[in-house]
Motif scaffolding. Structure first.
Motif, mmCIF file in Angstrom:
data_model
loop_
_atom_site.group_PDB
_atom_site.id
_atom_site.type_symbol
_atom_site.label_atom_id
_atom_site.label_comp_id
_atom_site.label_asym_id
_atom_site.label_seq_id
_atom_site.Cartn_x
_atom_site.Cartn_y
_atom_site.Cartn_z
ATOM 1 N N PRO A 69 -24.629 35.590 -19.599
ATOM 2 C CA PRO A 69 -25.725 35.607 -20.588
ATOM 3 C C PRO A 69 -26.246 34.207 -20.914
ATOM 4 O O PRO A 69 -27.429 34.038 -21.174
ATOM 5 N N VAL A 70 -25.336 33.215 -20.906
ATOM 6 C CA VAL A 70 -25.753 31.838 -21.166
ATOM 7 C C VAL A 70 -25.233 30.965 -20.019
ATOM 8 O O VAL A 70 -24.087 30.545 -20.013
ATOM 9 N N PRO A 71 -26.081 30.712 -19.027
ATOM 10 C CA PRO A 71 -25.612 29.890 -17.906
ATOM 11 C C PRO A 71 -25.329 28.461 -18.347
ATOM 12 O O PRO A 71 -25.845 28.014 -19.379
ATOM 13 N N PRO A 72 -24.516 27.736 -17.567
ATOM 14 C CA PRO A 72 -24.124 26.380 -17.983
ATOM 15 C C PRO A 72 -25.299 25.413 -18.079
ATOM 16 O O PRO A 72 -25.212 24.392 -18.748
ATOM 17 N N ARG A 73 -26.384 25.709 -17.402
ATOM 18 C CA ARG A 73 -27.597 24.889 -17.509
ATOM 19 C C ARG A 73 -28.759 25.712 -16.957
ATOM 20 O O ARG A 73 -28.615 26.896 -16.684
ATOM 21 N N ASN A 74 -29.910 25.089 -16.772
ATOM 22 C CA ASN A 74 -31.070 25.819 -16.263
ATOM 23 C C ASN A 74 -30.743 26.565 -14.973
ATOM 24 O O ASN A 74 -29.878 26.149 -14.204
ATOM 25 N N VAL A 75 -31.484 27.624 -14.748
ATOM 26 C CA VAL A 75 -31.344 28.403 -13.513
ATOM 27 C C VAL A 75 -32.086 27.641 -12.403
ATOM 28 O O VAL A 75 -33.267 27.315 -12.544
ATOM 29 N N HIS A 76 -31.378 27.357 -11.315
ATOM 30 C CA HIS A 76 -32.024 26.729 -10.155
ATOM 31 C C HIS A 76 -32.829 27.798 -9.414
ATOM 32 O O HIS A 76 -32.397 28.944 -9.326
ATOM 33 N N ALA A 77 -33.949 27.393 -8.845
ATOM 34 C CA ALA A 77 -34.752 28.359 -8.098
ATOM 35 C C ALA A 77 -35.497 27.648 -6.991
ATOM 36 O O ALA A 77 -35.684 26.419 -7.041
ATOM 37 N N VAL A 78 -35.906 28.418 -6.001
ATOM 38 C CA VAL A 78 -36.655 27.844 -4.893
ATOM 39 C C VAL A 78 -37.938 28.651 -4.688
ATOM 40 O O VAL A 78 -37.936 29.880 -4.807
ATOM 41 N N GLY A 79 -39.023 27.940 -4.444
ATOM 42 C CA GLY A 79 -40.304 28.587 -4.192
ATOM 43 C C GLY A 79 -40.574 28.686 -2.700
ATOM 44 O O GLY A 79 -39.994 27.934 -1.901
ATOM 45 N N TRP A 80 -41.439 29.601 -2.317
ATOM 46 C CA TRP A 80 -41.950 29.672 -0.944
ATOM 47 C C TRP A 80 -40.841 29.757 0.107
ATOM 48 O O TRP A 80 -40.848 29.038 1.101
ATOM 49 N N ASN A 81 -39.897 30.654 -0.094
ATOM 50 C CA ASN A 81 -38.798 30.740 0.883
ATOM 51 C C ASN A 81 -38.957 31.923 1.842
ATOM 52 O O ASN A 81 -38.054 32.201 2.626
ATOM 53 N N TYR A 82 -40.095 32.620 1.727
ATOM 54 C CA TYR A 82 -40.425 33.669 2.699
ATOM 55 C C TYR A 82 -41.837 33.379 3.185
ATOM 56 O O TYR A 82 -42.759 33.229 2.360
ATOM 57 N N LEU A 83 -42.031 33.313 4.476
ATOM 58 C CA LEU A 83 -43.324 32.904 5.046
ATOM 59 C C LEU A 83 -44.467 33.798 4.573
ATOM 60 O O LEU A 83 -45.532 33.318 4.187
ATOM 61 N N ARG A 84 -44.247 35.114 4.567
ATOM 62 C CA ARG A 84 -45.346 36.012 4.177
ATOM 63 C C ARG A 84 -45.734 35.822 2.717
ATOM 64 O O ARG A 84 -46.886 36.008 2.336
ATOM 65 N N HIS A 85 -44.760 35.463 1.877
ATOM 66 C CA HIS A 85 -45.100 35.186 0.474
ATOM 67 C C HIS A 85 -45.881 33.883 0.367
ATOM 68 O O HIS A 85 -46.857 33.792 -0.383
ATOM 69 N N PHE A 86 -45.475 32.867 1.121
ATOM 70 C CA PHE A 86 -46.230 31.607 1.116
ATOM 71 C C PHE A 86 -47.679 31.876 1.518
ATOM 72 O O PHE A 86 -48.618 31.411 0.885
ATOM 73 N N ASP A 87 -47.855 32.679 2.561
ATOM 74 C CA ASP A 87 -49.201 32.956 3.081
ATOM 75 C C ASP A 87 -50.049 33.788 2.118
ATOM 76 O O ASP A 87 -51.257 33.578 2.015
ATOM 77 N N GLU A 88 -49.414 34.747 1.416
ATOM 78 C CA GLU A 88 -50.214 35.632 0.563
ATOM 79 C C GLU A 88 -50.850 34.878 -0.604
ATOM 80 O O GLU A 88 -51.823 35.351 -1.184
ATOM 81 N N LEU A 89 -50.293 33.716 -0.949
ATOM 82 C CA LEU A 89 -50.844 32.948 -2.068
ATOM 83 C C LEU A 89 -51.769 31.821 -1.611
ATOM 84 O O LEU A 89 -52.202 31.002 -2.422
ATOM 85 N N LYS A 90 -52.085 31.795 -0.323
ATOM 86 C CA LYS A 90 -53.030 30.777 0.170
ATOM 87 C C LYS A 90 -54.333 30.852 -0.616
ATOM 88 O O LYS A 90 -54.921 31.911 -0.757
ATOM 89 N N GLY A 91 -54.765 29.714 -1.140
ATOM 90 C CA GLY A 91 -56.020 29.678 -1.891
ATOM 91 C C GLY A 91 -55.906 30.225 -3.304
ATOM 92 O O GLY A 91 -56.889 30.311 -4.017
ATOM 93 N N ARG A 92 -54.695 30.600 -3.722
ATOM 94 C CA ARG A 92 -54.525 31.177 -5.066
ATOM 95 C C ARG A 92 -53.586 30.336 -5.922
ATOM 96 O O ARG A 92 -52.994 30.826 -6.871
ATOM 97 N N ARG A 93 -53.404 29.078 -5.542
ATOM 98 C CA ARG A 93 -52.481 28.225 -6.279
ATOM 99 C C ARG A 93 -53.243 27.230 -7.161
ATOM 100 O O ARG A 93 -52.791 26.116 -7.363
#
Ligand code: MG
Length: 294
Positions: A69-93
């Motif tokens: 419920p309370v992690p030791p610090r912020n949650v680490h995350a990574v963006g754009w780790n699936y090619l099709r997701h990277f592509d679907e947001l082309k021009g929408r960032r």
């Protein structure tokens, strides 16, 4: 083993799943984080309790909370780790539309984003009109470490959860490539429904991640499609930077987010958001309007 946090009579308890029932182990460890910090010895103690003790309640009766419920610090995350997701947001960032990164694109979500698998998710209607879902596999670090080589990285994993990296797209894109604000609204990181220890997941690159909104499937992919594997993410993130027991790492979302649809479709108050990793479990969160007061 599946380890969970649940609430009973207003108190947080720690349990282990045993054939659809919850075995209470709160007397052994006060929190899932304490189990993680206890390492192999703690896992052995929980396995004994799982085999010997009578269940306290059925899993359907349990009011599940986020495993950590309370992690030791912020949650680490990574963006754009699936090619099709990277592509679907082309021009929408917004103003920034980068090339596919050569290295993982890390950011964090505030620790206060974490909520449980059954919790309502607040939609801050005075702040965002573009609240969006991102179903993801979450990795929980067991043994900490720095400069972890990729071939040893999975040994540092305690277990896995399902998670949703909910994002206010308007806030995210207002600050260019700086994701922190748009990814850190309270309640925007449902996790769970339990923490599945790594022995149960021999290969984290063979898991199915999916997301449904009001019963309609929006995302489905296997983790095989990740650009950077779980092991590579841990290795790169830990370069010169110590990972801690209990650290949570979100591993990116596949295609199908609302912002990538034509026309875009965003979450609305009342929506039922289901987030799953087929081999782990499912989160069911109701999106609820919040005007920022109270
Ligand atoms: Mg994400």
């Amino acid at each position: 083993m599946r380890i969970l946090t649940y609430e009973e009579a207003g108190r947080q308890r720690v349990g282990v799943l045993a054939e659809g029932a919850v075995v209470d182990v709160s007397d052994l460890y006060p929190s899932v984080l304490a189990v993680i910090q206890g390492g192999e010895e703690a896992k052995a103690a929980l396995a004994r309790a799982q085999a010997e003790r009578a269940p306290a309640l059925s899993v359907e009766e349990a009011r599940l909370l986020a495993p950590i419920p309370v992690p030791p610090r912020n949650v680490h995350a990574v963006g754009w780790n699936y090619l099709r997701h990277f592509d679907e947001l082309k021009g929408r960032r917004g103003r920034v539309d980068p090339d596919l990164p050569d290295y993982p694109n890390f950011f964090t979500k505030a620790s206060t984003t974490v909520v449980g698998p059954q919790d309502d998710v607040p939609l801050f209607v005075h702040l965002t009109e573009k609240f969006d879902y991102e179903a993801e596999l979450a990795v929980v670090i067991g043994r900490g470490g720095r400069d972890i080589p990729p071939e040893r990285a999975l040994e540092h994993v305690f277990g896995y959860m399902a998670a949703n990296d909910l994002t206010a797209r308007d806030l995210q894109h207002r600050s260019g490539l700086q994701f922190y604000k748009g990814k850190s609204l309270d309640g925007s990181c449902p996790t769970g429904p339990w923490l599945v220890t790594r022995e149960e997941i021999p290969d984290p690159q063979r898991l199915t991640v999916y997301c449904q909104v009001n019963g309609e499937e929006r995302q489905r992919a296997t983790t095989e499609a990740m650009l950077f594997t779980v092991a590579e993410l841990i290795a790169y993130l830990s370069q010169g930077m110590t990972l801690l027991p209990g650290d949570i790492l979100l591993t990116g979302t596949p295609a199908g987010v609302g912002h990538g649809l034509t026309p875009p479709v965003y979450l609305q108050p009342g929506d039922l958001l289901v987030t799953g990793v087929a081999e782990i479990g499912e989160l069911r969160n109701r999106v609820v309007a919040h005007d920022g007061r109270g």
